[in-house]
Design a protein around this motif. Structure first.
Motif, PDB file in Angstrom:
ATOM      1  N   LEU A   1      38.368  33.029  46.084  1.00 57.58           N
ATOM      2  CA  LEU A   1      38.888  32.517  45.026  1.00 57.58           C
ATOM      3  C   LEU A   1      40.515  32.959  45.029  1.00 57.58           C
ATOM      4  N   SER A   2      40.824  33.396  46.274  1.00 57.12           N
ATOM      5  CA  SER A   2      42.360  33.701  46.153  1.00 57.12           C
ATOM      6  C   SER A   2      42.844  34.605  45.179  1.00 57.12           C
ATOM      7  N   LEU A   3      41.952  35.633  45.042  1.00 59.86           N
ATOM      8  CA  LEU A   3      42.464  36.597  43.883  1.00 59.86           C
ATOM      9  C   LEU A   3      43.179  37.689  44.726  1.00 59.86           C
ATOM     10  N   ASP A   4      44.228  38.299  43.958  1.00 58.13           N
ATOM     11  CA  ASP A   4      44.760  39.725  44.620  1.00 58.13           C
ATOM     12  C   ASP A   4      44.416  40.719  43.539  1.00 58.13           C
ATOM     13  N   LYS A   5      45.291  40.993  42.754  1.00 51.29           N
ATOM     14  CA  LYS A   5      44.848  42.319  41.749  1.00 51.29           C
ATOM     15  C   LYS A   5      44.346  41.683  40.372  1.00 51.29           C
ATOM     16  N   GLN A   6      44.238  40.384  40.346  1.00 51.21           N
ATOM     17  CA  GLN A   6      43.625  39.810  39.194  1.00 51.21           C
ATOM     18  C   GLN A   6      42.438  39.958  38.839  1.00 51.21           C
ATOM     19  N   PRO A   7      42.149  40.159  37.519  1.00 51.09           N
ATOM     20  CA  PRO A   7      40.796  40.459  37.227  1.00 51.09           C
ATOM     21  C   PRO A   7      39.743  39.133  37.594  1.00 51.09           C
ATOM     22  N   ILE A   8      38.517  39.180  37.728  1.00 50.62           N
ATOM     23  CA  ILE A   8      37.417  37.908  38.027  1.00 50.62           C
ATOM     24  C   ILE A   8      37.681  37.038  37.197  1.00 50.62           C
ATOM     25  N   SER A   9      38.058  37.108  35.822  1.00 49.74           N
ATOM     26  CA  SER A   9      38.170  36.273  34.796  1.00 49.74           C
ATOM     27  C   SER A   9      39.350  35.311  35.160  1.00 49.74           C
ATOM     28  N   SER A  10      40.226  35.691  35.687  1.00 51.60           N
ATOM     29  CA  SER A  10      41.506  35.021  36.227  1.00 51.60           C
ATOM     30  C   SER A  10      41.283  33.528  36.913  1.00 51.60           C
ATOM     31  N   PHE A  11      40.035  33.685  37.468  1.00 51.38           N
ATOM     32  CA  PHE A  11      39.819  32.513  38.442  1.00 51.38           C
ATOM     33  C   PHE A  11      39.665  31.168  37.644  1.00 51.38           C
ATOM     34  N   THR A  12      39.303  31.206  36.175  1.00 48.33           N
ATOM     35  CA  THR A  12      39.422  29.957  35.322  1.00 48.33           C
ATOM     36  C   THR A  12      40.656  29.406  35.327  1.00 48.33           C
ATOM     37  N   ASN A  13      41.844  30.267  35.745  1.00 48.22           N
ATOM     38  CA  ASN A  13      43.018  29.591  35.526  1.00 48.22           C
ATOM     39  C   ASN A  13      43.459  28.386  36.583  1.00 48.22           C
ATOM     40  N   ASN A  14      42.542  28.511  37.734  1.00 49.52           N
ATOM     41  CA  ASN A  14      42.776  28.032  38.943  1.00 49.52           C
ATOM     42  C   ASN A  14      41.628  26.795  38.994  1.00 49.52           C
ATOM     43  N   LEU A  15      40.928  26.529  37.962  1.00 48.64           N
ATOM     44  CA  LEU A  15      39.996  25.575  37.978  1.00 48.64           C
ATOM     45  C   LEU A  15      40.775  24.110  37.715  1.00 48.64           C
ATOM     46  N   HIS A  16      40.244  23.182  38.727  1.00 44.44           N
ATOM     47  CA  HIS A  16      40.941  21.793  38.604  1.00 44.44           C
ATOM     48  C   HIS A  16      40.629  21.313  36.971  1.00 44.44           C
ATOM     49  N   PRO A  17      41.638  20.785  36.417  1.00 48.45           N
ATOM     50  CA  PRO A  17      41.494  20.277  35.289  1.00 48.45           C
ATOM     51  C   PRO A  17      40.476  19.515  34.907  1.00 48.45           C
TER      52      PRO A  17
END
Length: 243
Positions: A44-60
């Motif tokens: 998910l290419s996360l760094d120190k972001q919380p797991i919920s931040s993956f929603t920001n990278n969802l394709h529209p």
């Protein structure tokens, strides 16, 4: 016990790396209590972001589908199962995520689940669909249909063009070899019967012409070719061919 737990954790992380599957626990109440494995972070290419931040990278195009699947999991069946397109700096990915909702006093508290990068599988499936599309177009242009005739139950599997040759709508009927004999010109029944029976008996290919009356009543002359496929015991299993 601590050493054994550590060893077990290392084995799990190694297995996730090999399988390219990541795991996570997403706490809906307090995201700071969420956790995810290194493979999830990588996928998910996360760094120190919380797991919920993956929603920001969802394709529209897939945001609504993911949100709907999540709501259904929380408030209906407790199971999350969704494939979605995910945008990263390295390019778009196809992600498959599954999870189980954990409840506290009937309130969705968290979800434990997995994520898997299925980009390569998705690409292969797309390539197969494109290949099948081109194959169907080629059949339609050349008026060549193909079929598989299973000898154990007489079942026929036809391509779309085979249905069209016989004046039928593609995939509208489940057919057997005996059912399509009624379309044969009565003078050619022996031709079809003799050629197919001898091919099966002698385990050799066949190549012959015969006439049919298509479903709409049109008289057609068909060129049938086929060959026998044997099972692992060397016994006739099916016939594959073209018309």
């Amino acid at each position: 016990m601590a050493n054994e737990l550590k060893e077990s954790e290392l084995q799990l992380l190694e297995a996730q790396e090999i399988a390219q599957i990541g795991s996570f626990t997403w706490n809906f109440i307090d995201d700071s209590k969420s956790s995810f494995s290194a493979q999830t972070q990588k996928i998910l290419s996360l760094d120190k972001q919380p797991i919920s931040s993956f929603t920001n990278n969802l394709h529209p195009a897939d945001k609504t589908a993911v949100e709907t699947a999540l709501q259904k999991a929380k408030y209906e069946n407790g199971l999350f199962d969704c494939e979605f397109k995910y945008v990263t700096s390295e390019g778009d990915k196809m992600i498959w995520s599954r999870g189980v909702i954990n409840y506290k006093e009937n309130i969705p508290e968290s979800m434990t689940g997995t994520v898997m990068d299925v980009t390569e599988r998705y690409k292969i499936l797309n390539d197969l669909r494109e290949s099948e599309k081109r194959f169907n177009q080629a059949e339609a242009l050349t008026h060549i249909g193909n079929y598989i005739w299973k000898l154990d139950n007489n079942e026929l599997k036809w391509s779309d063009e085979m249905f069209r040759i016989y004046g039928m709508e593609p995939n509208t009927e489940k057919l057997t070899f005996d059912q399509i004999l009624k379309y044969n010109h009565t003078d050619d029944n022996d031709i079809v019967k003799t050629n197919t029976e001898e091919a099966i008996k002698n385990q050799q290919p066949f190549d012959f012409y015969y006439r049919i009356f298509a479903k709409g009543g049109q008289l057609k002359i068909l060129h049938a070719r086929g060959e026998l496929v044997k099972n692992e015991n060397g016994q006739p299993e099916k016939v594959i061919g073209t018309v």
